[in-house]
Design an enzyme around this catalytic site. Structure first.
Site, PDB file in Angstrom:
ATOM      1  N   GLY A  22       6.506  -6.294   0.753  1.00  0.00           N
ATOM      2  CA  GLY A  22       5.695  -6.117   1.953  1.00  0.00           C
ATOM      3  C   GLY A  22       6.508  -6.416   3.196  1.00  0.00           C
ATOM      4  O   GLY A  22       7.746  -6.355   3.186  1.00  0.00           O
ATOM      5  N   GLU A  54      10.905  -8.523  -1.502  1.00  0.00           N
ATOM      6  CA  GLU A  54      11.413  -7.208  -1.085  1.00  0.00           C
ATOM      7  C   GLU A  54      10.680  -6.856   0.198  1.00  0.00           C
ATOM      8  O   GLU A  54       9.508  -6.489   0.173  1.00  0.00           O
ATOM      9  CB  GLU A  54      11.164  -6.178  -2.196  1.00  0.00           C
ATOM     10  CG  GLU A  54      11.989  -4.917  -2.040  1.00  0.00           C
ATOM     11  CD  GLU A  54      11.264  -3.833  -1.286  1.00  0.00           C
ATOM     12  OE1 GLU A  54      11.568  -3.667  -0.078  1.00  0.00           O
ATOM     13  OE2 GLU A  54      10.414  -3.157  -1.868  1.00  0.00           O
ATOM     14  N   TRP A  95       0.812  -1.221   0.000  1.00  0.00           N
ATOM     15  CA  TRP A  95       0.000   0.000   0.000  1.00  0.00           C
ATOM     16  C   TRP A  95       0.843   1.268   0.000  1.00  0.00           C
ATOM     17  O   TRP A  95       0.344   2.339  -0.338  1.00  0.00           O
ATOM     18  CB  TRP A  95      -0.937   0.025   1.220  1.00  0.00           C
ATOM     19  CG  TRP A  95      -0.250  -0.183   2.540  1.00  0.00           C
ATOM     20  CD1 TRP A  95      -0.160  -1.340   3.249  1.00  0.00           C
ATOM     21  CD2 TRP A  95       0.461   0.801   3.309  1.00  0.00           C
ATOM     22  NE1 TRP A  95       0.567  -1.148   4.404  1.00  0.00           N
ATOM     23  CE2 TRP A  95       0.949   0.162   4.469  1.00  0.00           C
ATOM     24  CE3 TRP A  95       0.724   2.162   3.138  1.00  0.00           C
ATOM     25  CZ2 TRP A  95       1.688   0.836   5.443  1.00  0.00           C
ATOM     26  CZ3 TRP A  95       1.469   2.833   4.109  1.00  0.00           C
ATOM     27  CH2 TRP A  95       1.930   2.170   5.242  1.00  0.00           C
ATOM     28  N   ASN A  96       2.128   1.196   0.385  1.00  0.00           N
ATOM     29  CA  ASN A  96       2.879   2.442   0.585  1.00  0.00           C
ATOM     30  C   ASN A  96       3.328   3.094  -0.725  1.00  0.00           C
ATOM     31  O   ASN A  96       3.515   4.306  -0.783  1.00  0.00           O
ATOM     32  CB  ASN A  96       4.062   2.223   1.531  1.00  0.00           C
ATOM     33  CG  ASN A  96       5.024   1.159   1.048  1.00  0.00           C
ATOM     34  OD1 ASN A  96       4.675   0.270   0.289  1.00  0.00           O
ATOM     35  ND2 ASN A  96       6.263   1.244   1.507  1.00  0.00           N
ATOM     36  N   LYS A 113      -2.024  -8.922  -7.448  1.00  0.00           N
ATOM     37  CA  LYS A 113      -2.845  -8.765  -6.244  1.00  0.00           C
ATOM     38  C   LYS A 113      -2.340  -7.534  -5.483  1.00  0.00           C
ATOM     39  O   LYS A 113      -1.360  -7.595  -4.746  1.00  0.00           O
ATOM     40  CB  LYS A 113      -2.740 -10.015  -5.368  1.00  0.00           C
ATOM     41  CG  LYS A 113      -3.270  -9.853  -3.937  1.00  0.00           C
ATOM     42  CD  LYS A 113      -4.748  -9.550  -3.877  1.00  0.00           C
ATOM     43  CE  LYS A 113      -5.245  -9.525  -2.431  1.00  0.00           C
ATOM     44  NZ  LYS A 113      -4.764  -8.332  -1.669  1.00  0.00           N
ATOM     45  N   PRO A 114      -2.994  -6.377  -5.682  1.00  0.00           N
ATOM     46  CA  PRO A 114      -2.591  -5.184  -4.925  1.00  0.00           C
ATOM     47  C   PRO A 114      -3.131  -5.235  -3.501  1.00  0.00           C
ATOM     48  O   PRO A 114      -4.037  -6.022  -3.189  1.00  0.00           O
ATOM     49  CB  PRO A 114      -3.241  -4.044  -5.716  1.00  0.00           C
ATOM     50  CG  PRO A 114      -4.468  -4.671  -6.319  1.00  0.00           C
ATOM     51  CD  PRO A 114      -4.112  -6.112  -6.604  1.00  0.00           C
TER      52      PRO A 114
END
Length: 475
Positions: free
Chosen positions: A229, A251, A152-153, A176-177
């Site tokens: 994430g 990551e 989300w960032n 998949k966001p």
């Protein structure tokens, strides 16, 4: 608002914009208002998406490099054309200020442009083998269907950073966001479809993360997973992918040291620290997390820093007067307040900020921190500058490396000898010297230890999505 209105309530599957009855709300963290909804997909629809993605792979992987390149270039041009609306979408779903969001769109677009060029440079080799009739041939083939899970960032840039190399390599992708910020992903893929991307090549799905994650990790047809994430979630995905032996890029979290030596330009260093810190409101895995200041300039630097940092204004990211937007939600604010409370109870002092209202946290400086405090070991993820003293270069190297993370480190010094020694001994995948924003599509973004593995960006990034094939040819 053409893009936002079009994608509202939909997923993109097999070239179709799909709506379902069960919807999830997308909340603006600055206002608490619902700005859109997205589907909460059933297991059956997720599995159908995998079927369609295999069909998409069979089409895309057989297209020529020139055909794929033409589509990706068109996508890049459309992203730049729609930068204002794409940035607006980032701001209202993530909260970051509008100028920061625009920079994010440009950063993501740079990956599309970069890998569109790099894809034309991938080539195999032919060398003579044991005799003149024997040839050793090395070829590169797309790894297959890729699953990409984005955070989300950076809801737009991380999508582009994963899709661009995967598509350039000839892979199809299930994206998949984050359920907190899915709109940017849908908007980017809408533009990719407008650019001529064939149906099924990229599919965007939303819904329950645990349910979708279980399907993605356990389905053997998905040959690669790229995840950005938290380390906690990354570890779980790593374990769950073992059964299907997937290629992985992880990551994960960071705990970046920002090391300031007495010979640095203190005014510039303070300004650069703030620039790096307030990017995305401090909610970045490469955000300076532990600020190590040489003892002889500690008080002087803190004074300079306070004069600059305390004057920043917190507010709605849409407002031009805001320097820092809200945190993503109340849980994020609560976590930071708990860290600050534990630190002050252990002897640290808050010299500016420290107060929160709803999702907004004042820019905060906490001094006299030490390695025994929880804040030393925790990724803060907010506009908080935690300061530590050091006396010697050996001491600060030990302190900086005293973390399970190994993503980003920063060094500020004017002495080449110091820079050389620090960059050689810091156990981090990326080291930035006298520069606050090292991210670049041409650079290898890669961590180590609990910050994960795999490369995003640079020439090497495309090989994360390619398999090497050896052909032993005797004529």
């Amino acid at each position: 608002m053409e893009l936002l209105n079009f994608i509202n309530g939909k997923n993109y599957i097999a070239g179709n914009w799909v709506e379902v009855v069960d919807q999830l709300s997308v909340i603006n963290p600055a206002t608490g208002e619902t700005i859109a909804t997205v589907p909460n997909l059933t297991e059956e629809l997720v599995l159908a998406t995998i079927d369609n993605s295999i069909t998409g792979f069979n089409i895309w992987s057989q297209m020529t490099v020139e055909q794929r390149s033409k589509i990706l270039r068109s996508w890049h041009q459309l992203v730049l054309k729609h930068i204002a609306e794409l940035a607006y979408i980032v701001t209202i779903e993530n909260g970051k200020i509008l100028e920061d969001a625009k920079r994010e769109i440009l950063y993501g677009a740079a990956f599309i442009e970069w890998f569109t060029d790099i894809m034309t440079q991938v080539s195999g080799t032919i060398v003579q083998g044991n005799n003149f009739r024997h040839k050793v041939i090395t070829e590169y083939e797309p790894v297959g269907l890729v699953a990409a899970i984005t955070p989300w960032n950076f809801p737009s840039a991380m999508v582009a950073r994963k899709l661009a190399p995967a598509l350039a390599a000839g892979c199809s992708v299930i994206l998949k966001p984050s359920s907190l910020t899915p709109l940017s992903a849908l908007a980017l893929v809408k533009l990719a479809a407008d650019a001529g991307l064939p149906p099924g090549v990229v599919n965007v799905i939303t819904g329950d993360s645990n349910k979708i994650g279980k399907i993605i990790t356990q389905d053997f047809r998905i040959r690669k997973l790229s995840f950005t994430g938290s380390t906690e979630v990354g570890k779980k995905l790593y374990q769950d992918c073992a059964g299907t032996i997937k290629r992985l890029s992880l990551e994960l979290g960071g705990n970046a040291p920002f090391i300031i030596f007495a010979d640095a330009d203190l005014e510039k260093t303070a300004a650069d620290l703030i620039t790096a810190k307030i990017r995305s409101g401090g909610q970045s895995c490469v955000s300076p997390n532990r600020i190590f200041i040489e003892e002889i300039i500690y008080d002087q630097f803190i004074e300079i820093l306070v004069s600059k940092f305390a004057s920043l204004k917190v507010g709605n990211g849409i407002e031009s007067t805001s320097d820092i937007g809200p945190l993503i939600n109340a849980k994020a604010v609560e976590k930071i307040l708990d860290l600050l409370s534990e630190s002050t109870n252990s002897g640290a002092k808050i010299i500016c900020g420290g107060k929160a209202l709803k999702n907004f946290l004042d820019p905060t400086i906490v001094i006299d921190c030490n390695e025994e405090m929880k804040i030393f070991h925790t990724e803060i993820f907010g506009p908080v500058i935690a300061c530590y003293k050091f006396k010697t270069i050996e001491q600060v190297i030990e302190l900086a490396n005293k973390t399970e993370y190994g993503l980003q480190a920063y060094i500020y010094s004017s002495k080449l000898e110091t820079i050389h020694k620090m960059s050689a001994q810091l156990d981090f995948g990326m080291v930035s010297v006298n520069s606050p924003l090292p991210a670049n599509a041409k650079a290898a973004f890669a961590g180590r230890k609990a910050s994960g593995f795999g490369i995003e960006g640079s020439r090497d990034g495309i090989y994360e999505y390619l398999n090497t094939k050896y052909v032993n040819l005797t004529i």
